[in-house]
Design an enzyme around this catalytic site. Structure first.
Site, short mmCIF file in Angstrom:
data_model
loop_
_atom_site.label_atom_id
_atom_site.label_comp_id
_atom_site.label_asym_id
_atom_site.label_seq_id
_atom_site.Cartn_x
_atom_site.Cartn_y
_atom_site.Cartn_z
N SER A 15 0.84 -1.20 0.00
CA SER A 15 0.00 0.00 0.00
C SER A 15 0.88 1.25 0.00
O SER A 15 2.11 1.16 0.12
CB SER A 15 -0.93 0.02 1.23
OG SER A 15 -0.17 0.09 2.43
N SER A 140 11.68 10.24 6.61
CA SER A 140 10.60 11.21 6.76
C SER A 140 11.21 12.58 7.00
O SER A 140 12.34 12.70 7.48
CB SER A 140 9.71 10.84 7.95
OG SER A 140 8.73 11.84 8.20
N TYR A 153 8.02 7.84 16.51
CA TYR A 153 8.17 7.78 15.06
C TYR A 153 9.37 8.62 14.62
O TYR A 153 10.21 8.16 13.84
CB TYR A 153 6.89 8.29 14.40
CG TYR A 153 6.91 8.30 12.89
CD1 TYR A 153 6.90 7.11 12.17
CD2 TYR A 153 6.88 9.49 12.18
CE1 TYR A 153 6.89 7.11 10.78
CE2 TYR A 153 6.87 9.50 10.79
CZ TYR A 153 6.87 8.31 10.11
OH TYR A 153 6.87 8.31 8.72
N LYS A 157 12.97 7.39 12.81
CA LYS A 157 13.44 7.93 11.54
C LYS A 157 14.78 8.65 11.69
O LYS A 157 15.65 8.57 10.80
CB LYS A 157 12.38 8.88 10.95
CG LYS A 157 11.06 8.19 10.62
CD LYS A 157 11.23 7.07 9.59
CE LYS A 157 9.90 6.51 9.13
NZ LYS A 157 10.04 5.50 8.07
N THR A 188 -1.67 8.98 1.75
CA THR A 188 -1.74 7.53 1.90
C THR A 188 -2.52 7.23 3.19
O THR A 188 -2.99 8.13 3.87
CB THR A 188 -0.34 6.91 2.00
OG1 THR A 188 0.26 7.31 3.25
CG2 THR A 188 0.55 7.36 0.85
#
Length: 264
Positions: A15, A140, A153, A157, A188
């Site tokens: 995805s 990111s 998160y 990263k 997304t």
């Protein structure tokens, strides 16, 4: 621009960015190995590719490092070699640090950081043996700038940048490239699947994500960066890119700007 005869292995390919990168690379005549935990979703992506006969599917759980040696052997056997590994699989987060279980912190690090590092280390001997290869990593903008609700998160990263910058310096004499791709907001399902403090999915689309760059366009720009073997590229809107340069030259100003972002 073409990836003719190049074998590209993409994780997180069922995805989002991985799916659209697979379609784009197929349009550029690459031979593809697509991986994720969801084999049915991978099958659907395969049907969207230009030449499905040149697309192989391998289920892969980035948290289960014990399978990686077998998975790499299986991947090599698909086309006889691998030219590019795209470490794209990962999960996001939407929760305050003080409300985030340490188990959630650990899972995010296991998937986003250790999973990609472990797979890279398992494939690295092949790249060294063939004296060629290319590691691509989806990080990111948050891998450069920490923002509210994304502490774990952002940490995962940031860690990818540290590891792969070091690795690049170690393997440059082996003709192995490293490309760090930093997305901004891309339309997304990443925010729908983002983990909250108790480990459950947020199940809500962020407005910024909804209004982000179209994944098809992102994939085109990412494929171009891979083809050119860029060391680091920011594929994002003006404000996100501005944040990176503001942090570099005016870090105190950026800190004040970040504090004004919503934390609810």
């Amino acid at each position: 621009m073409s990836f003719t005869d190049k074998v590209i292995w993409i994780t997180g390919a069922s995805s989002g960015i991985g799916k659209h990168l697979a379609i784009e690379c197929s349009n550029l005549n690459a031979k593809l190995i697509l991986s994720s935990r969801n084999i049915e979703a991978l099958k659907a992506v395969k049907t969207l590719c230009k030449n499905p006969l040149n697309v192989k599917l391998i289920t892969l759980d980035l948290e289960d490092y014990t399978t990686f040696k077998t998975k790499v052997t299986e991947a090599i056997s698909c086309f006889g070699s691998i030219d590019i590994l795209v470490n794209n699989g990962g999960i996001s987060q939407r929760s305050l640090a003080q409300e985030t279980s340490i188990d959630v912190d650990k899972r995010i690090m296991d998937v986003n950081y250790l999973g990609s590092v472990a797979l890279t280390k398992t494939l690295l001997p092949l790249f060294i043996e063939q004296q060629s290869g290319h590691f691509v990593v989806t990080t990111s903008i948050v891998g450069k700038i920490g923002t509210p609700l994304r502490s774990s998160y952002a940490a995962s990263k940031h860690a990818l940048h540290g590891f792969f910058d070091s690795l690049r310096a170690e393997i440059h004499t082996n003709n192995i490239a490293v490309t760090l791709v930093c997305p901004g907001f891309v339309n997304t399902n990443i925010s729908l699947n983002a983990l909250t403090g108790n480990g459950k999915a947020q199940n809500k689309m962020d407005n910024a994500t909804k209004n982000g760059l179209a994944p098809e366009r992102f994939a085109q720009l990412m494929a171009k960066a891979i083809y050119k073997k860029k060391q680091e590229v920011y594929i994002a809107g003006f404000k996100e890119k501005l944040g990176i340069y503001t942090k570099r030259f005016f870090p105190k100003l950026l800190s004040k700007m970040i504090r004004k972002l919503s934390v609810t």
